[in-house]
Design a protein around this motif. Structure first.
Motif, short mmCIF file in Angstrom:
data_model
loop_
_atom_site.label_atom_id
_atom_site.label_comp_id
_atom_site.label_asym_id
_atom_site.label_seq_id
_atom_site.Cartn_x
_atom_site.Cartn_y
_atom_site.Cartn_z
N TYR A 7 -26.25 25.24 -18.61
CA TYR A 7 -25.86 26.54 -18.07
C TYR A 7 -26.47 26.65 -16.69
N GLY A 9 -26.66 29.37 -13.77
CA GLY A 9 -26.28 30.75 -13.56
C GLY A 9 -27.06 31.46 -12.47
N HIS A 18 -28.10 35.48 -10.46
CA HIS A 18 -27.82 36.72 -11.17
C HIS A 18 -28.66 37.84 -10.55
N LYS A 187 -29.26 33.80 -25.48
CA LYS A 187 -28.55 34.78 -24.65
C LYS A 187 -29.11 36.19 -24.85
N LEU A 190 -32.50 36.77 -22.75
CA LEU A 190 -32.58 36.60 -21.31
C LEU A 190 -32.63 37.96 -20.61
N LYS A 193 -27.38 39.03 -18.15
CA LYS A 193 -26.24 38.68 -18.98
C LYS A 193 -25.63 37.39 -18.46
N THR A 194 -25.50 36.40 -19.34
CA THR A 194 -24.93 35.13 -18.92
C THR A 194 -23.44 35.26 -18.65
N SER A 195 -22.94 34.34 -17.85
CA SER A 195 -21.51 34.28 -17.55
C SER A 195 -20.85 33.22 -18.43
N ASP A 196 -19.77 33.60 -19.10
CA ASP A 196 -19.09 32.65 -19.98
C ASP A 196 -18.50 31.47 -19.21
N HIS A 198 -19.90 29.62 -16.91
CA HIS A 198 -20.86 28.68 -16.31
C HIS A 198 -21.55 27.78 -17.32
N TRP A 199 -20.96 27.66 -18.50
CA TRP A 199 -21.45 26.70 -19.50
C TRP A 199 -20.64 25.40 -19.36
N SER A 221 -22.57 35.74 -29.05
CA SER A 221 -23.15 36.92 -28.39
C SER A 221 -23.95 37.73 -29.40
#
Length: 221
Positions: A7, A9, A18, A187, A190, A193-196, A198-199, A221
């Motif tokens: 990941y 991000g 972020h 997730k 953290l 909020k992660t971005s879907d 960027h995995w 999630s």
């Protein structure tokens, strides 16, 4: 190892990150530490520094701030790359509280493309299982795809506009119940909020080359 998951991000190479500016700087720092305590084998930062940026529009004088900061932190490193001149002090753990106190000077200073003062932390670590405290196996087999980025890394920049950049490298060669539960807990802990988007899953070819492919983990999630 023929496969791992990453990941990024947002992209460190492009200077992205972020934004975590909606939270207080201290809260963001403490949430980052909480995450590291749960998931990382190391919680001590690899580096800590304080950076003072000159004013792009000459709205404040960095030179007037220098004596006070030099008295507190010593002689800084100066850099002039043609954009904004900077002065940077390398800090230790015992300087962190003074660093947060210095950040309060930003409240008295106008906006700037960077800074005006930032407190920056870099952590390099390997992931551990938060339930067992055991380090996830085979992380030493994950290739370093960029010599500037160790596996895994968090870069936290606290300022008027605080940001966090991460590069996570996970030794998962499959995505089954354990791996999905691990990512779900990761997730949820953290400070952003992660971005879907960027995995990635990276696969090793017969010639030894590593090729990325986007993966969808929206349901985690």
């Amino acid at each position: 190892m023929n496969q791992f998951i990453s990941y990024e991000g947002l992209s460190i190479n492009s200077g992205g990150a972020h934004s975590v500016s909606r939270k207080s700087q201290k809260v963001t720092y403490e949430q980052t530490l909480d995450f590291l305590n749960l998931f990382a084998d190391k919680t001590q930062p690899k580096s800590i520094d304080l950076t003072l940026y000159e004013s792009e529009k000459k709205e404040y004088s960095a030179l007037k701030l220098l004596p006070k900061l030099t008295l507190k932190f010593g002689i800084p490193k100066t850099r002039n790359d043609g954009w904004l001149r900077t002065w940077t002090w390398d800090l230790t753990g015992k300087d962190i509280e003074n660093g947060f106190e210095t950040l309060e000077l930003n409240n008295e200073l106008p906006k700037n493309p960077a800074g005006p003062i930032s407190l920056n932390f870099t952590w390099n670590f390997h992931f551990k299982d938060p339930k067992t405290n055991q380090i996830l196996p085979n992380q030493e087999l994950i290739p370093e795809l960029d010599f500037r980025i160790k596996n895994s890394r968090i870069y936290l920049m606290l300022s008027k506009k605080s940001t966090i950049s991460v590069w996570f490298a996970l030794p998962f060669e499959k995505m089954e119940k354990y791996e999905l539960e691990f990512l779900k807990e990761l997730k949820s802990n953290l400070p952003f909020k992660t971005s879907d988007k960027h995995w990635r899953t990276w696969k090793k070819s017969e010639k030894g080359n590593w090729t990325p492919r986007k993966i969808e983990i929206k349901n985690v999630s």
